[in-house]
Design a protein around this motif. Structure first.
Motif, PDB file in Angstrom:
ATOM      1  N   GLY A 168      56.846  70.088 -15.762  1.00 32.07           N
ATOM      2  CA  GLY A 168      56.104  71.394 -16.234  1.00 32.07           C
ATOM      3  C   GLY A 168      54.510  71.694 -15.216  1.00 32.07           C
ATOM      4  O   GLY A 168      53.854  72.505 -15.541  1.00 32.07           O
ATOM      5  N   LYS A 169      54.470  70.777 -14.257  1.00 24.16           N
ATOM      6  CA  LYS A 169      53.078  71.039 -13.614  1.00 24.16           C
ATOM      7  C   LYS A 169      52.719  72.261 -13.303  1.00 24.16           C
ATOM      8  O   LYS A 169      51.695  72.573 -13.315  1.00 24.16           O
ATOM      9  CB  LYS A 169      52.959  69.953 -12.256  1.00 24.16           C
ATOM     10  N   THR A 170      53.888  72.809 -12.463  1.00 29.60           N
ATOM     11  CA  THR A 170      53.393  74.097 -11.739  1.00 29.60           C
ATOM     12  C   THR A 170      53.134  75.228 -12.786  1.00 29.60           C
ATOM     13  O   THR A 170      52.148  75.963 -12.815  1.00 29.60           O
ATOM     14  CB  THR A 170      54.580  74.667 -10.830  1.00 29.60           C
ATOM     15  N   ASN A 171      53.733  75.166 -13.966  1.00 27.94           N
ATOM     16  CA  ASN A 171      53.714  76.304 -15.074  1.00 27.94           C
ATOM     17  C   ASN A 171      52.179  75.922 -15.671  1.00 27.94           C
ATOM     18  O   ASN A 171      51.678  76.838 -16.002  1.00 27.94           O
ATOM     19  CB  ASN A 171      54.638  76.118 -16.099  1.00 27.94           C
TER      20      ASN A 171
ATOM     21  N   VAL B 177      58.215  79.634 -22.234  1.00 28.28           N
ATOM     22  CA  VAL B 177      58.106  79.145 -20.902  1.00 28.28           C
ATOM     23  C   VAL B 177      59.159  79.403 -19.888  1.00 28.28           C
ATOM     24  O   VAL B 177      58.929  80.159 -18.862  1.00 28.28           O
ATOM     25  CB  VAL B 177      57.742  77.881 -20.995  1.00 28.28           C
ATOM     26  N   MET B 178      60.329  79.409 -20.338  1.00 30.72           N
ATOM     27  CA  MET B 178      61.721  79.683 -19.569  1.00 30.72           C
ATOM     28  C   MET B 178      61.576  81.045 -19.420  1.00 30.72           C
ATOM     29  O   MET B 178      62.043  81.523 -18.326  1.00 30.72           O
ATOM     30  CB  MET B 178      62.917  78.863 -20.297  1.00 30.72           C
ATOM     31  N   GLU B 179      61.512  81.569 -20.251  1.00 32.47           N
ATOM     32  CA  GLU B 179      61.468  83.348 -20.163  1.00 32.47           C
ATOM     33  C   GLU B 179      60.526  83.987 -19.108  1.00 32.47           C
ATOM     34  O   GLU B 179      61.067  84.502 -18.519  1.00 32.47           O
ATOM     35  CB  GLU B 179      61.325  84.098 -21.537  1.00 32.47           C
TER      36      GLU B 179
HETATM   37  N1  ATP Z   1      56.283  73.542 -22.440  1.00 36.17           N
HETATM   38  C1  ATP Z   1      57.528  74.123 -22.117  1.00 36.17           C
HETATM   39  N2  ATP Z   1      58.379  74.351 -23.240  1.00 36.17           N
HETATM   40  C2  ATP Z   1      59.778  74.728 -22.605  1.00 36.17           C
HETATM   41  N3  ATP Z   1      60.280  74.633 -21.280  1.00 36.17           N
HETATM   42  C3  ATP Z   1      59.210  74.229 -20.611  1.00 36.17           C
HETATM   43  C4  ATP Z   1      57.788  73.859 -20.496  1.00 36.17           C
HETATM   44  N4  ATP Z   1      57.170  73.693 -19.691  1.00 36.17           N
HETATM   45  C5  ATP Z   1      58.026  73.483 -18.522  1.00 36.17           C
HETATM   46  N5  ATP Z   1      59.223  73.972 -19.048  1.00 36.17           N
HETATM   47  C6  ATP Z   1      60.521  74.152 -18.278  1.00 36.17           C
HETATM   48  O1  ATP Z   1      60.563  73.231 -17.138  1.00 36.17           O
HETATM   49  C7  ATP Z   1      60.846  74.142 -15.794  1.00 36.17           C
HETATM   50  C8  ATP Z   1      60.044  73.283 -14.821  1.00 36.17           C
HETATM   51  O2  ATP Z   1      59.003  73.509 -14.884  1.00 36.17           O
HETATM   52  P1  ATP Z   1      57.841  73.514 -13.594  1.00 36.17           P
HETATM   53  O3  ATP Z   1      58.221  73.761 -12.298  1.00 36.17           O
HETATM   54  O4  ATP Z   1      56.397  73.867 -13.929  1.00 36.17           O
HETATM   55  O5  ATP Z   1      57.810  71.920 -13.248  1.00 36.17           O
HETATM   56  P2  ATP Z   1      57.150  70.624 -12.349  1.00 36.17           P
HETATM   57  O6  ATP Z   1      56.637  69.575 -12.824  1.00 36.17           O
HETATM   58  O7  ATP Z   1      56.255  71.745 -11.296  1.00 36.17           O
HETATM   59  O8  ATP Z   1      58.431  70.655 -11.153  1.00 36.17           O
HETATM   60  P3  ATP Z   1      58.314  70.174  -9.853  1.00 36.17           P
HETATM   61  O9  ATP Z   1      58.208  68.529 -10.114  1.00 36.17           O
HETATM   62  O10 ATP Z   1      59.887  70.305  -9.400  1.00 36.17           O
HETATM   63  O11 ATP Z   1      57.259  70.560  -9.264  1.00 36.17           O
HETATM   64  C9  ATP Z   1      60.363  75.351 -16.060  1.00 36.17           C
HETATM   65  O12 ATP Z   1      61.006  76.224 -15.480  1.00 36.17           O
HETATM   66  C10 ATP Z   1      60.441  75.757 -17.526  1.00 36.17           C
HETATM   67  O13 ATP Z   1      61.758  76.116 -17.726  1.00 36.17           O
END
Ligand code: ATP
Ligand code: MG
Length: 267
Positions: free
Chosen positions: A20-23, A216-218
């Motif tokens: 979830g880093k990017t979000n 978040v996914m939505e």
């Molecule tokens: N709090 C949350 N609740 C539910 N789902 C979440 C939440 N945070 C993230 N996600 C889910 O996790 C997915 C991955 O999130 P994200 O791309 O931000 O991760 P990341 O750590 O940046 O990935 P990467 O390591 O590939 O860069 C999102 O598309 C979302 O579906």
């Protein structure tokens, strides 16, 4: 004489991917902006960039062009007034293994821009590759994102261990994401913090908890940042709470920030 620094730089990192880093980086950006702060958000997941995807935009230029001769103004994307975005490229192998010297050249070109903002937020790739490690070591602070899964804890411990051994990095703060409850998040934090304290003598602070939230996914599916897509959902509220703590921290550390470079040279 150069003016005193007022920019707090933070890298959002994790051992395991997809936590979830990017979000979190993107929405913390919007939350800091809502609180009246200026910031620059840099997509440091070089080669596998996706902040632009979450924003639903296709920037014409990116950091790769800056390594060429593109002027800085052509790469900066204004997301709002006082909210700048620096996109990176996806699928570009040369960016994935950027060596430290080229990384320094790139960041030097950006220093004058960074100085204009209250915050510099870097979204990084997961893992312990040399490029990730050197990007993660440069900012004043690191936000480690974990989920309550055991693999996320062990991978994050590995990241912290390597950063502290290779770059003498300190200042780690933790966000527990996708937690079902505050209690579950606290247990995950305690396990990681105890291991870091005991084996690395490194204190870690809990910056906050972001609950698991279907919105978040939505928001990702709609390519609209969560804070705009579902501003009052649980995860959005959690992220706002964390942003308020980051604002407080910048205020509290202002003397230290004034004496530190925005991005440190590597040791
Ligand atoms: N709090 C949350 N609740 C539910 N789902 C979440 C939440 N945070 C993230 N996600 C889910 O996790 C997915 C991955 O999130 P994200 O791309 O931000 O991760 P990341 O750590 O940046 O990935 P990467 O390591 O590939 O860069 C999102 O598309 C979302 O579906
Ligand atoms: Mg990411």
């Amino acid at each position: 004489m150069t003016a005193l620094n007022t920019t707090l730089s933070l890298a959002v990192v994790s051992g395991k991917g997809g936590v979830g880093k990017t979000n979190i980086a993107l929405n913390l950006g919007f939350a800091l902006h809502e609180l009246g702060h200026s910031l620059v958000l840099l997509d440091g997941d070089l080669g596998l960039a996706n902040l632009d995807v979450l924003l639903g935009i296709s920037p014409e230029k990116n950091l790769q062009d800056l390594l060429g001769e593109a002027p800085l103004e052509s790469v900066v994307v204004p997301l709002a007034q006082d909210f700048a975005f620096l996109p990176s490229a996806s699928g570009v192998a040369e960016l994935v293994d950027l060596d430290d010297d080229v990384q320094s050249i790139l960041l030097d070109k950006l220093d004058a821009l960074f100085r204009q903002y209250h915050f510099l937020l870097l979204d990084l790739g997961a893992g312990i590759s040399p490029t990730v490690l050197s990007f993660a070591a440069r900012p004043q602070e690191r936000i480690i994102v974990i989920t309550p899964e055991p693999t996320s804890l062990t991978d994050s411990y590995a990241l912290i261990k390597v950063l502290s051994a290779q770059h003498q990095t300190k200042n780690f703060q933790l966000i527990v994401n996708m937690s079902e409850s505050s209690r579950e998040a606290r247990t995950a934090f305690d396990r990681l913090a105890q291991a870091c304290e005991r084996f690395l003598s490194l204190p870690i602070r809990l910056l906050g908890v972001v609950h698991k939230d279907p919105m978040v996914m939505e928001s990702v599916r709609h390519q609209v940042p969560l804070l705009k897509f579902a501003p009052s959902c649980r995860a959005a509220q959690d992220i706002r709470e964390i942003a308020a703590k980051i604002v407080e921290r910048r205020e509290r550390l202002k003397d230290l920030i004034a004496r530190s470079p925005i991005l440190k040279p590597l040791c």
